[in-house]
Each structure stands twice: as C-alpha cells, then as structure tokens.
Design an enzyme around this catalytic site. Structure first.
Site, PDB file in Angstrom:
ATOM      1  CB  ALA A  16      -0.924  -0.004   1.218  1.00 56.78           C
ATOM      2  CE  LYS A  35       6.637  -0.645  14.397  1.00 60.37           C
ATOM      3  NZ  LYS A  35       5.429  -1.407  14.681  1.00 60.37           N
ATOM      4  CB  SER A  43       3.322  -6.509   1.108  1.00 62.99           C
ATOM      5  OG  SER A  43       2.373  -5.565   1.487  1.00 62.99           O
ATOM      6  CD  GLN A  47       2.745 -18.813   2.230  1.00 66.13           C
ATOM      7  OE1 GLN A  47       1.884 -19.648   1.982  1.00 66.13           O
ATOM      8  NE2 GLN A  47       3.615 -18.969   3.203  1.00 66.13           N
ATOM      9  N   GLY A  48      -0.456 -16.333  -1.239  1.00 70.89           N
ATOM     10  CA  GLY A  48      -1.503 -16.785  -2.147  1.00 70.89           C
ATOM     11  C   GLY A  48      -1.529 -16.075  -3.481  1.00 70.89           C
ATOM     12  CD  GLU A 114      -5.893 -18.041  -2.545  1.00 66.84           C
ATOM     13  OE1 GLU A 114      -6.371 -17.136  -1.837  1.00 66.84           O
ATOM     14  OE2 GLU A 114      -4.697 -18.100  -2.851  1.00 66.84           O
ATOM     15  CG  HIS A 228      -4.856 -18.149   6.867  1.00 71.31           C
ATOM     16  ND1 HIS A 228      -4.635 -19.493   6.719  1.00 71.31           N
ATOM     17  CD2 HIS A 228      -4.830 -17.624   5.613  1.00 71.31           C
ATOM     18  CE1 HIS A 228      -4.484 -19.767   5.426  1.00 71.31           C
ATOM     19  NE2 HIS A 228      -4.594 -18.648   4.736  1.00 71.31           N
ATOM     20  NE  ARG A 274      -8.405 -16.991   3.935  1.00 71.36           N
ATOM     21  CZ  ARG A 274      -7.532 -16.162   3.439  1.00 71.36           C
ATOM     22  NH1 ARG A 274      -7.250 -15.038   4.061  1.00 71.36           N
ATOM     23  NH2 ARG A 274      -6.902 -16.445   2.323  1.00 71.36           N
ATOM     24  CG  HIS A 332      -4.224 -14.076   7.527  1.00 70.26           C
ATOM     25  ND1 HIS A 332      -2.891 -14.293   7.264  1.00 70.26           N
ATOM     26  CD2 HIS A 332      -4.832 -13.945   6.316  1.00 70.26           C
ATOM     27  CE1 HIS A 332      -2.701 -14.301   5.950  1.00 70.26           C
ATOM     28  NE2 HIS A 332      -3.855 -14.071   5.358  1.00 70.26           N
ATOM     29  CD  GLU A 356      -3.914  -6.352   7.758  1.00 72.70           C
ATOM     30  OE1 GLU A 356      -2.905  -6.676   7.103  1.00 72.70           O
ATOM     31  OE2 GLU A 356      -4.289  -6.966   8.780  1.00 72.70           O
ATOM     32  NE  ARG A 367      -7.909 -10.211   3.608  1.00 78.36           N
ATOM     33  CZ  ARG A 367      -7.128 -11.186   3.123  1.00 78.36           C
ATOM     34  NH1 ARG A 367      -7.103 -11.453   1.828  1.00 78.36           N
ATOM     35  NH2 ARG A 367      -6.373 -11.903   3.925  1.00 78.36           N
ATOM     36  CB  SER A 372      -5.380  -8.405   1.510  1.00 71.95           C
ATOM     37  OG  SER A 372      -4.657  -9.572   1.274  1.00 71.95           O
TER      38      SER A 372
HETATM   39  C1  SIN Z   1      -3.167 -17.414   1.634  1.00 75.16           C
HETATM   40  O1  SIN Z   1      -2.316 -17.584   0.774  1.00 75.16           O
HETATM   41  O2  SIN Z   1      -3.833 -18.306   2.126  1.00 75.16           O
HETATM   42  C2  SIN Z   1      -3.395 -16.026   2.135  1.00 75.16           C
HETATM   43  C3  SIN Z   1      -3.925 -15.187   1.084  1.00 75.16           C
HETATM   44  C4  SIN Z   1      -4.822 -14.140   1.670  1.00 75.16           C
HETATM   45  O3  SIN Z   1      -4.786 -13.920   2.879  1.00 75.16           O
HETATM   46  O4  SIN Z   1      -5.615 -13.582   0.921  1.00 75.16           O
END
Ligand code: SIN
Length: 516
Positions: A16, A35, A43, A47-48, A114, A228, A274, A332, A356, A367, A372
């Site tokens: 962001a 920081k 960020s 992974q996803g 997902e 998560h 989730r 998460h 976020e 979400r 994100s």
């Molecule tokens: C994940 O890879 O499970 C996380 C992706 C997300 O939080 O959107």
C-alpha cells in the site's frame, strides 16, 4: 528536533505504501517511513496471490458478488465494485511494471482457486506473490529520485491543527524527526502481533490505527479480525502461513487419526469461508485433536507450485507430500481500520489511509481470499490520484511555522522512547489475552475479563514506552468493539450470540474521535 519538509509522507513500506508513493510521485516529493528495513512488512509474506476477474468465464461482477457474500452484509457495494472493476487493469499495470505471474504451458495466466471464490481467479507467483509484486514496485522506487525511503523510523504522532493534518513525528535510533507534508498517508498494515498466534510480521502492531485515532480520525469495524485456518503449528511468531492455495490444489484437513472433518461443517469443506474453517479447526482442537493438512492429493506438483512452503517445511523435517503438516488457526488480517472514503480520505483533511490499516468498505465482516494485495494496489493508486489533485491545486499548506516546539516533558519522552521488546512479559500478556478471549470464539464474560486484564496493565507501562502503550490501547479498542456487537457475523463469532442479528446487518461500529 530534526525537521524535514516534503509534499507527501507515507508511513509504511508494504505494497500500500509503495503503490501510493510510486503513483503520487509525479505530483511531488515523497518520503516513505519504514519501521525496519523496507521489505520487512506483511506484503512480502503474502503467499496466495491477487484476485482479479481475468479468466474467460469470469467477470468483475462475479468477483464482486463473491466479495459481498464473504463480507456478510457489511461491505459497501459501490466500493467493492471499484475494487473488482479496477482489478484487471491493475494486473495489466503490474505486468507492465515487471511483475512475473505464473503462466500455463499455453502461455495464459495460471489462475488458482481459493476459499469462497466460485472459480479460479487468483494470479500468483509460486507461493511468494506478495514478495514478487513488492520487488517489481520497489525496483521502480529505488530509481525514482522524488521518493526518499527512510528505514528504521516508527511514526509516533500524526500532527493536526485546525482539522488539518500537516505532518508526522517519527522516531528512530537518531532520535525524533518532525516531517511536515501536505499529505500524510497511513499505510501501516495490520495488527496481527496483538494476538498470541499470528501470521503477521513482527512489525504489524497496528501503529497507524492508534495514531489516526489520537489525531481524531474515526476507526471502524475493529471487531472483525480474520483468523487464517492454516498457519504452521510449529515455530516462533509470526507463524509461517500454509497458503489456502494448498487446499485449493486439493489438500485436506484431517485429525491425527487421518479423519477428514470439514465435510461435517460445511458443504464447501476445506474451501469454505475462512471463519468457518478456523472455527471447525478450533472445535476439533477443543475436542483434544491435533489438526493437520494432508497434502498428498497435491502430489509431486507441490514442489513446483509451493517452493517457499516446501523449503520452510523441510527446515522442520516435514516432507509435505508424505507427512502430515501440523496446522493451527492464527490472526491474519484486520477487516476494519481507519475509516476512509473511496479515495482513502479520512475525516481529517490531508490525512489518508490505505491497505490493511484502512477501512474502505471492501471487506465487510470477512475478507475474500486474495483481495488484500488487490486492495493495497487499487486504493494505493486512488489515494495517489487524490493527493496529486490536491498538490496540483496547492491545497494544504505547511500549516505551522517553526514556533511549534514541544514542551520539555514531551520532548524528553520522545528522546528516550523505548523500543518494543517482543519478549516483554506485559506484551506477552496482551497477546495471550487477545488470543484466548478476543480470538476465534468470543463471549461477553471473556471479553469483560479481557478488558479488566488490559486495564490492569495500564499502570505498568511507563510514559516513554510509546509502542507498548499504543498496543495496549488498540487491544482495548478491539475488545470493546467485540463486546459491543452482540451477534455473530463474518469473522466475529460470539458463542453467547451464535447467530447473525438482522438488527446488526448494516450496522458499523465507529470509534472516535479521541478527546483525552
Ligand atoms: C493465503 O495464501 O492463504 C493467504 C492469502 C490471503 O490472505 O488472501
């Protein structure tokens, strides 16, 4: 106190922050505060992937519908429409900026599925998508002479006078610095570290939220924290994430006996929303079970699709194709945050928020996976557009002159600000209370107990422990919000009110502004 003047100051070096800085820079000079080192942010852990309706059978309106459904009645449909309509264009722009997304052998973008998405629409770069997008943007930033990166700086105060924000005070090893700017952007990410189990980086302590609140900005929907379902259940904080994409590729959730349990909880089983999967795991844990991911159905494809996860698992002696992977839910993502409009503007002139830290209205009570990274970029660019317009019109001034010096006591506190110690017993106590009583399953008594424990810590914190004080205050605000919502909706689950209440269907909890 050292003083810097610039046009824009961006607090946070995640996506962001980088997106805002990059796209605002044609309008003026930008300072970015990180920081720690700039890449130590949430960020780069993501992974996803990034969701966008670029597939043949998909459309932004399908993406919007899935987002609204996940948000359980609290999304703002018009802002969701902006997000999903702008997604394909953002993806094209990221590719033009040098981001590499995985392709199929045919050369088309490889899309993953997902949880709670009706079809495959998640673009990815192996299992390190956030780091790849971050790399592409950061390379541009490094070459951009208008952007100055300041690592090792924690924002301590947002400066506001007469309803207008005119800068920020940041603290680093070399003492405090006052940075004056026409626009201040809070892109500080989430607050996962307030919870005993989290996937959030060590730096995600919710700084921006408390800074905004003290400055008089409105915070919204703080009770909505997403847990998560599948963080790796071994290792130190932050817990390593086992991406939902692993379940998207066929991995199953089982107990230590190999029994698959998700079909008993939801028709979408492992790919249910989730909150449902996290609660189901918590329920199995309560029954005394240990919970694992069985990734055998993913097969040898695992190595190529999830190289980062595979190499982390190897450090713990786990072979993902043959061994069960121990998992646990973990905090998460925060859906709520600093309330903004669709250009990231807060209720204070000159103060913006995105990513976020912001509550734009796109996530509602929960979400949708992979929205994100998308939000950081779409709204980072929108914030940048609003700032550029203001700069062109020369809106905002360096509102104050050199006469604004702090009194000696405040100055002394800042000069001797104590950094947060992650092993501090008071910090650990906050994390334990938040995890146990303000976590996946909440109830009135637990929340009241949490508030009284948190209150008892107030007197144990010294004036110069600025970050610990901010963390405690934010923990109290989140707990209070959870107490004030007597229903279950999205990620907020109250065992004493297990159903959603129609009376709360469209109701947001706003907090602000600070008046002490
Ligand atoms: C994940 O890879 O499970 C996380 C992706 C997300 O939080 O959107």
């Amino acid at each position: 106190m050292r003083r810097i003047e610039t046009d824009v100051v961006v607090i946070g070096s995640g996506l962001a922050g980088l997106a805002t800085a990059l796209w605002a820079s044609p309008g003026g000079k930008v300072v970015v505060l990180a920081k720690d080192q700039p890449d130590r942010c949430n960020s780069t852990l993501a992974q996803g992937g990034i969701a966008a309706a670029v597939g043949e059978d998909d459309s932004p309106s399908f993406h919007a519908e899935d987002t609204l459904f996940a948000g359980a009645g609290l999304c703002e449909p018009q802002v969701v429409g902006l997000l999903t309509n702008e997604a394909p264009k953002i993806v094209a722009d990221l590719i033009a900026l040098g981001t590499r997304f995985d392709l199929r052998p045919s050369g088309e973008l490889d899309l993953a599925r997902e949880g709670a998405h009706r079809l495959a629409r998640v673009l990815h770069h192996g299992d390190s998508t956030g780091a790849e997008i971050w790399r592409a943007l950061y390379q541009r930033i490094e070459r951009n002479e208008r952007i100055r990166m300041m690592p090792g700086q924690r924002a301590q105060e947002v400066l506001v006078e007469g309803g207008r924000c005119y800068g920020v005070i940041a603290g680093g090893m070399d003492g405090p610095t006052e940075i004056r700017a026409r626009a201040v952007v809070l892109a500080t990410g989430g607050c996962g570290q307030l919870f005993g189990r989290t996937t959030g980086s060590l730096f995600s302590t919710g700084d921006g939220l408390i800074l905004a609140w003290r400055a008089g900005a409105v915070l919204r929907d703080l009770e909505f924290i997403q847990f998560h379902p599948t963080a790796l259940a071994v290792g130190d904080s932050p817990l390593f994430l086992i991406s939902e994409a692993v379940r998207g590729e066929g991995a199953l959730l089982v107990t230590e006996d190999g029994d698959r349990f998700m079909p008993q909880y939801h028709p979408m089983a492992e790919l249910a929303p989730r909150d449902i999967v996290s609660r189901a795991i918590a329920r199995e844990q309560e029954k005394g079970h240990r919970v694992f991911l069985d990734a055998a159905p993913v097969g040898t494809h695992f190595t190529q699709r999830f190289p980062t996860i595979q190499s982390k698992l190897r450090e713990y002696g786990i072979d993902p194709v043959h061994d069960l992977i121990p998992v646990t839910p973990a905090a998460h993502f925060m859906m709520g945050g600093i309330r903004t409009d669709d250009y990231g503007r807060t209720n204070i002139e000159g103060l913006f928020a995105c990513g976020e830290a912001a509550s734009t209205g796109v996530h509602g009570a929960n979400r949708l996976a992979s929205n994100s990274l998308l939000e950081t970029l779409v709204f980072g660019r929108r914030v940048a557009a609003a700032i550029r317009k203001n700069l062109t019109q020369r809106l905002g001034t360096m509102a104050r002159d050199a006469s604004t010096f702090e009194d000696a006591a405040a100055r002394n506190i800042r000069d001797h600000a104590a950094p947060l110690d992650h092993t501090d017993s008071r910090f650990k106590k906050i994390q334990a209370v938040m995890w146990e009583q303000v976590g996946i399953v909440r109830c009135e008594q637990g929340l009241r107990d949490a508030l009284s424990t948190l209150e008892s810590l107030e007197k144990e914190i010294e004036d110069n422990e600025l970050e610990l004080r901010d963390i405690l205050e934010l923990a109290q605000l989140i707990t209070q919000a959870a107490l004030e919502r007597p229903e279950s909706r999205g990620s907020h689950y109250r065992s004493d009110y297990p159903e959603a209440s129609p009376a709360w269907q469209k109701k947001h909890l706003n907090r602000g502004s600070y008046s002490a």
